[in-house]
Design a protein around this motif. Structure first.
Motif, PDB file in Angstrom:
ATOM      1  N   TRP B  64      47.988  35.614  39.773  1.00 24.21           N
ATOM      2  CA  TRP B  64      49.370  36.064  39.818  1.00 24.21           C
ATOM      3  C   TRP B  64      49.792  36.387  41.248  1.00 24.21           C
ATOM      4  O   TRP B  64      48.960  36.734  42.086  1.00 24.21           O
ATOM      5  N   PRO B  65      51.109  36.347  41.500  1.00 24.01           N
ATOM      6  CA  PRO B  65      51.600  36.687  42.848  1.00 24.01           C
ATOM      7  C   PRO B  65      51.243  38.136  43.208  1.00 24.01           C
ATOM      8  O   PRO B  65      51.190  39.006  42.331  1.00 24.01           O
ATOM      9  N   THR B  66      51.080  38.371  44.491  1.00 24.30           N
ATOM     10  CA  THR B  66      50.626  39.698  44.932  1.00 24.30           C
ATOM     11  C   THR B  66      51.671  40.778  44.673  1.00 24.30           C
ATOM     12  O   THR B  66      51.318  41.941  44.488  1.00 24.30           O
ATOM     13  N   GLN B  67      52.972  40.405  44.642  1.00 28.37           N
ATOM     14  CA  GLN B  67      53.966  41.467  44.442  1.00 28.37           C
ATOM     15  C   GLN B  67      53.881  42.086  43.052  1.00 28.37           C
ATOM     16  O   GLN B  67      54.459  43.129  42.814  1.00 28.37           O
ATOM     17  N   TYR B  68      53.156  41.445  42.133  1.00 28.23           N
ATOM     18  CA  TYR B  68      52.970  42.028  40.805  1.00 28.23           C
ATOM     19  C   TYR B  68      51.544  42.557  40.625  1.00 28.23           C
ATOM     20  O   TYR B  68      51.065  42.693  39.500  1.00 28.23           O
ATOM     21  N   GLY B  69      50.864  42.815  41.713  1.00 26.79           N
ATOM     22  CA  GLY B  69      49.495  43.327  41.615  1.00 26.79           C
ATOM     23  C   GLY B  69      48.453  42.239  41.486  1.00 26.79           C
ATOM     24  O   GLY B  69      47.259  42.523  41.342  1.00 26.79           O
ATOM     25  N   GLY B  70      48.892  40.971  41.516  1.00 27.12           N
ATOM     26  CA  GLY B  70      47.949  39.861  41.409  1.00 27.12           C
ATOM     27  C   GLY B  70      47.281  39.566  42.744  1.00 27.12           C
ATOM     28  O   GLY B  70      47.465  40.303  43.725  1.00 27.12           O
ATOM     29  N   HIS B  71      46.504  38.479  42.773  1.00 21.63           N
ATOM     30  CA  HIS B  71      45.715  38.187  43.963  1.00 21.63           C
ATOM     31  C   HIS B  71      45.919  36.767  44.479  1.00 21.63           C
ATOM     32  O   HIS B  71      45.214  36.347  45.397  1.00 21.63           O
ATOM     33  N   ALA B  72      46.842  36.027  43.854  1.00 20.95           N
ATOM     34  CA  ALA B  72      47.259  34.705  44.345  1.00 20.95           C
ATOM     35  C   ALA B  72      46.071  33.773  44.612  1.00 20.95           C
ATOM     36  O   ALA B  72      46.051  33.043  45.593  1.00 20.95           O
ATOM     37  N   ARG B  73      45.072  33.820  43.719  1.00 25.77           N
ATOM     38  CA  ARG B  73      43.917  32.934  43.882  1.00 25.77           C
ATOM     39  C   ARG B  73      44.154  31.644  43.083  1.00 25.77           C
ATOM     40  O   ARG B  73      44.915  31.639  42.103  1.00 25.77           O
ATOM     41  N   PRO B  74      43.450  30.561  43.436  1.00 23.69           N
ATOM     42  CA  PRO B  74      43.603  29.316  42.671  1.00 23.69           C
ATOM     43  C   PRO B  74      43.071  29.489  41.237  1.00 23.69           C
ATOM     44  O   PRO B  74      42.115  30.244  41.023  1.00 23.69           O
ATOM     45  N   PRO B  75      43.680  28.792  40.269  1.00 23.92           N
ATOM     46  CA  PRO B  75      43.257  28.931  38.862  1.00 23.92           C
ATOM     47  C   PRO B  75      41.766  28.663  38.642  1.00 23.92           C
ATOM     48  O   PRO B  75      41.147  29.295  37.786  1.00 23.92           O
ATOM     49  N   MET B  76      41.192  27.732  39.396  1.00 29.39           N
ATOM     50  CA  MET B  76      39.797  27.414  39.125  1.00 29.39           C
ATOM     51  C   MET B  76      38.857  28.514  39.589  1.00 29.39           C
ATOM     52  O   MET B  76      37.740  28.631  39.116  1.00 29.39           O
ATOM     53  N   GLN B 114      60.477  43.347  33.793  1.00 32.80           N
ATOM     54  CA  GLN B 114      59.286  43.340  32.922  1.00 32.80           C
ATOM     55  C   GLN B 114      58.021  43.067  33.732  1.00 32.80           C
ATOM     56  O   GLN B 114      56.988  43.699  33.534  1.00 32.80           O
ATOM     57  N   ARG B 115      58.130  42.132  34.638  1.00 30.66           N
ATOM     58  CA  ARG B 115      56.961  41.816  35.467  1.00 30.66           C
ATOM     59  C   ARG B 115      56.527  43.032  36.270  1.00 30.66           C
ATOM     60  O   ARG B 115      55.348  43.367  36.336  1.00 30.66           O
ATOM     61  N   ARG B 116      57.506  43.687  36.888  1.00 32.31           N
ATOM     62  CA  ARG B 116      57.167  44.837  37.738  1.00 32.31           C
ATOM     63  C   ARG B 116      56.636  45.996  36.909  1.00 32.31           C
ATOM     64  O   ARG B 116      55.831  46.783  37.357  1.00 32.31           O
ATOM     65  N   ARG B 117      57.121  46.069  35.681  1.00 33.59           N
ATOM     66  CA  ARG B 117      56.729  47.186  34.832  1.00 33.59           C
ATOM     67  C   ARG B 117      55.298  47.020  34.293  1.00 33.59           C
ATOM     68  O   ARG B 117      54.559  47.998  34.195  1.00 33.59           O
ATOM     69  N   TYR B 118      54.930  45.794  33.922  1.00 32.47           N
ATOM     70  CA  TYR B 118      53.666  45.618  33.200  1.00 32.47           C
ATOM     71  C   TYR B 118      52.542  44.961  34.002  1.00 32.47           C
ATOM     72  O   TYR B 118      51.369  45.282  33.810  1.00 32.47           O
ATOM     73  N   LEU B 119      52.873  43.996  34.834  1.00 37.24           N
ATOM     74  CA  LEU B 119      51.803  43.194  35.439  1.00 37.24           C
ATOM     75  C   LEU B 119      50.855  44.009  36.326  1.00 37.24           C
ATOM     76  O   LEU B 119      49.638  43.798  36.266  1.00 37.24           O
ATOM     77  N   PRO B 120      51.366  44.953  37.141  1.00 32.99           N
ATOM     78  CA  PRO B 120      50.415  45.693  37.983  1.00 32.99           C
ATOM     79  C   PRO B 120      49.363  46.452  37.165  1.00 32.99           C
ATOM     80  O   PRO B 120      48.187  46.487  37.531  1.00 32.99           O
ATOM     81  N   GLY B 121      49.766  47.024  36.024  1.00 34.11           N
ATOM     82  CA  GLY B 121      48.806  47.750  35.183  1.00 34.11           C
ATOM     83  C   GLY B 121      47.776  46.823  34.561  1.00 34.11           C
ATOM     84  O   GLY B 121      46.592  47.160  34.442  1.00 34.11           O
ATOM     85  N   ILE B 122      48.242  45.626  34.158  1.00 27.22           N
ATOM     86  CA  ILE B 122      47.295  44.661  33.587  1.00 27.22           C
ATOM     87  C   ILE B 122      46.284  44.244  34.655  1.00 27.22           C
ATOM     88  O   ILE B 122      45.076  44.205  34.416  1.00 27.22           O
ATOM     89  N   ALA B 123      46.798  43.983  35.860  1.00 21.87           N
ATOM     90  CA  ALA B 123      45.906  43.548  36.943  1.00 21.87           C
ATOM     91  C   ALA B 123      44.957  44.665  37.377  1.00 21.87           C
ATOM     92  O   ALA B 123      43.863  44.400  37.883  1.00 21.87           O
ATOM     93  N   ALA B 124      45.361  45.901  37.159  1.00 26.29           N
ATOM     94  CA  ALA B 124      44.491  47.020  37.523  1.00 26.29           C
ATOM     95  C   ALA B 124      43.437  47.303  36.448  1.00 26.29           C
ATOM     96  O   ALA B 124      42.516  48.106  36.666  1.00 26.29           O
ATOM     97  N   GLY B 125      43.587  46.665  35.282  1.00 23.52           N
ATOM     98  CA  GLY B 125      42.633  46.920  34.203  1.00 23.52           C
ATOM     99  C   GLY B 125      42.878  48.246  33.515  1.00 23.52           C
ATOM    100  O   GLY B 125      41.953  48.841  32.955  1.00 23.52           O
TER     101      GLY B 125
END
Lengths: 327, 382
Positions: B64-76, B114-125
């Motif tokens: 996922w993009p970094t602005q949502y807590g993701g790490h922008a790594r390739p899918p593989m 919605q992305r800002r609200r939920y994705l960072p928590g999902i990415a944080a585990g």
């Protein structure tokens, strides 16, 4: 697919469907597919890789090509790799046993594809030592004709004090397993195509068979077995092109044998009695598939692969499988 | 020739070995359970602390993009991390659905809020999700969904019941398919909602499975109010959104590694016992051949997906073949070993466990019959 692979595959599709004789196949260069361009006699080899060989041999399997193309292709490759000039005529591969003393061979080579027509056979010979010795042998002292379930020549060749050429210690039967995997992949796909065409055309209960859910589910399983065989063979070719491949060729042949077990039964089941006649083309594929299942190591690869797995811890199984794909 | 699965074998990207070494180092520091029963089918085993550690290390929301807590790594790279976690038997059940399904769906259909609200928590585990599809009258026939979402001022009112909801008791939110157009039929008039499970009127009750485990739940919605922003995607487009979501998540490594802990335990136990057993070797050899082939198929499918293709038929093939493999694995081992299933060793306990739970593998995520129907459609038969 590389452009060269696409061209070779299209050439194979056009030629193999045209019931060519051996001379036409040889003239088109297919037996020298796996020989580098600067070796291999007049004009040199084609310089293809294992992925190209897989693609061409799939087409051969799909057409039930009644010639020892793959056997010749492998023999030419192994000879080129050993820096031996390609002998004229047809050379195939085989395996057998006997004595090799003073450059003379006395013994046999069993179930040689088109052995009666071969000018030479490149044979892995069990002499009782740990590893077989690979011998390039001329025409034998006697030929005892045999045949595969599909009626293809599988001849026993006997030699008495025949002079030959030793190429070192190796067992090429794994390459033969790869060859049968590729042919089986093509033949299974062709059987699936026949089955789909049949169930779409055949009307029973007032509608095409293809509209019956039970028939759809059977063909879905056949398609899965085709898919597993195709990817296993292609991945084995990829490993060979990276200079590995022993484990992959074993695994691919084992998976192929499972697919033949299920796939042949399903292809016939959806065809009913129509698929069981001499006139209908399905048997050209399925009888070959049944024979190929036992050639070049049937399920004995399972015991070998299992024994190799048991040499290491359970965790090592995974690290080994992943190491093979991480380049 | 027919081409039901015309995928080229997959080539790992540069750096695959480093990614693998990284997640293996993480697993060495955060080891999976020693009990193989907990390492088997481990994406149904929840350990929120493990999920949090995984999130802190950057292994959730990887693509996922970094602005949502993701790490922008390739899918593989994510695929490599997933297969390592599963092969090791890590307890990934708490976050699995959120990371695999809910997050990507929000990225695709969700609003910026919605992305800002939920994705960072999902990415944080720390934020877990469950899937609300099945109902008492809607199993494989998902279009029979009857749970309602009725428009009210400022949001929606929910009524109805979901069933077989895995992990609802660990989850903070449910992504649910509800009938949002009164009187609509079948695939029409359905919408997806992200429901806060702490909302008043939500009741979660356990449905204990046949071995006594609590994975399933029934979830009741009794006049539950959810705000406008809970709608995910387009009102009335729930059906195409859900089917796209399901098709794209069927080919992952969890579809052939659920019984892997048994194979590992078997090899170690047999080696410790010492005696050469050719029949056992032959069984193991066949299983290894299948495992290797399935991994090739799963990776090739993942690569097609990563490249923007639609591998829905291939994914159905991988799932059905993988389920068949992970169901036959315990049976094959049971046949070749002469063991009493008396719970006297880790091997017989994990064997007995998988013999009992593996029939569910070809039910969850689309039954065998549904998958074969998808493949048959791909063959032009329906």
């Amino acid at each position: 697919m590389s452009q060269m692979r696409q061209q070779i595959t299209e050439a194979a599709e056009a030629l193999f469907a045209d019931t060519p004789d051996w001379a036409r196949l040889a003239e088109a260069g297919f037996p020298l597919l796996l020989v580098p361009e600067d070796v291999g006699g007049t004009g040199g080899g084609i310089g293809g890789d294992w992925g190209d060989a897989f693609a061409v041999l799939r087409v051969a399997g799909a057409n039930a090509l009644p010639h020892p193309l793959g056997e010749a292709m492998l023999a030419a490759h192994l000879l080129a790799r050993a820096d031996i000039t390609q002998p004229p005529g047809l050379t195939v591969i085989g395996s057998g046993g006997g004595q090799w003393q003073g450059d003379r061979f006395t013994g046999w080579v069993a179930a040689v594809p088109w052995g009666r027509d071969a000018d030479h056979v490149l044979a892995a010979i069990d002499t009782g030592a740990d590893d077989p010795v690979m011998l390039l042998l001329p025409r034998p002292t006697t030929v005892t004709p045999g045949q595969s379930p599909a009626g293809e020549p599988r001849d026993r060749l006997d030699y008495v004090a025949t002079s030959g050429l030793a190429l070192g210690n190796a067992d090429h039967s794994l390459y033969g397993a790869f060859l049968r995997t590729a042919q089986s992949s093509g033949a299974l796909d062709a059987a699936l195509t026949l089955a789909i065409d049949h169930v779409n055309a055949r009307i029973q209960f007032g509608k095409p068979l293809s509209k019956l859910q039970a028939v759809q589910q059977s063909l879905a399983v056949l398609a899965q077995e085709c898919a597993a065989t195709a990817i296993a063979g292609a991945a084995a070719a990829q490993a060979l092109d990276r200079g590995q491949g022993a484990m992959e060729m074993m695994a691919a042949k084992l998976r192929t044998n499972m697919a033949i077990h299920k796939g042949v039964a399903l292809a016939h089941q959806v065809h009913g009695a129509i698929g069981f006649t001499q006139d209908y083309p399905l048997h050209r594929l399925t009888r070959r598939l049944m024979g190929w299942r036992s050639e070049f190591g049937g399920d004995r690869w399972a015991e070998l692969l299992g024994a190799a797995t048991m040499l290491e811890t359970g965790q090592t199984l995974w690290t080994d499988i992943t190491r093979r794909s991480d380049q | 020739m027919a081409t039901a699965f015309a995928l080229p074998p997959f080539v790992q990207p540069e750096g695959a070995a480093q990614v693998r070494a990284g997640i293996r180092a993480f697993l060495a520091a955060n080891p999976p359970p020693t009990d193989p029963v907990l390492r088997a089918n481990c994406w149904s085993v929840a350990d929120p602390a493990f999920s949090r550690a995984l999130g802190s290390a950057g292994y959730l929301g990887m693509v996922w993009p970094t602005q949502y807590g993701g790490h922008a790594r390739p899918p593989m790279e994510r695929y490599i991390v997933l297969e390592e976690l599963l092969a090791a038997g890590a307890s990934v059940g708490a976050h699995w659905i959120a990371d695999r399904q809910t997050g990507p769906l929000l990225l695709r259909y969700g609003t910026e809020a919605q992305r800002r609200r939920y994705l960072p928590g999902i990415a944080a585990g720390t934020l877990f999700a469950c899937i609300g599809l099945s109902e008492p009258g809607a199993g494989s026939d998902l279009a029979s969904v009857r749970s309602r979402a009725d428009r009210v001022a400022g949001g929606w009112r929910l009524g109805g019941q979901k069933l077989w909801t895995s992990g609802a008791h660990h989850a903070h939110v449910m992504l649910a398919l509800m009938r949002s157009e009164p009187g609509s039929e079948r695939q029409q008039g359905l919408s997806q909602f992200l429901i806060d499970l702490s909302a008043p009127g939500v009741t979660i009750r356990p449905v204990i499975d046949l071995v006594g485990n609590h994975d399933f739940n029934e979830v009741f919605f009794d006049d539950v109010f959810i705000p406008d922003y809970a709608l995910v995607g387009t009102e009335g487009q729930g059906w195409p959104q859900v089917t796209a979501e399901l098709a794209l998540e069927r080919s992952g490594p969890e579809r052939y590694l659920s019984s892997h802990a048994l194979l590992v335990t078997l090899i170690d136990t047999a080696r410790a016992a010492g005696a050469e057993n050719p029949a056992l070797n032959a069984v193991i050899g066949r299983l290894v051949a299948e495992l290797w082939t399935l991994r090739q198929m799963s990776m090739a499918t993942a690569a097609k997906l990563a490249g923007g293709g639609d591998p829905s038929v291939e994914a159905a093939i991988v799932k059905d073949l993988g389920n068949d493999f992970e169901q036959r694995l315990p049976l094959a081992i049971q046949s070749v070993l002469d063991l009493d299933l008396d719970a006297s060793s880790p091997l017989v306990r994990v064997l007995a466990h998988l013999l009992q739970v593996s029939p569910s593998f070809s039910l969850r995520g689309g039954t065998r019959e549904i998958l074969r129907g998808i493949i048959a459609r791909g063959l032009g038969l329906r």
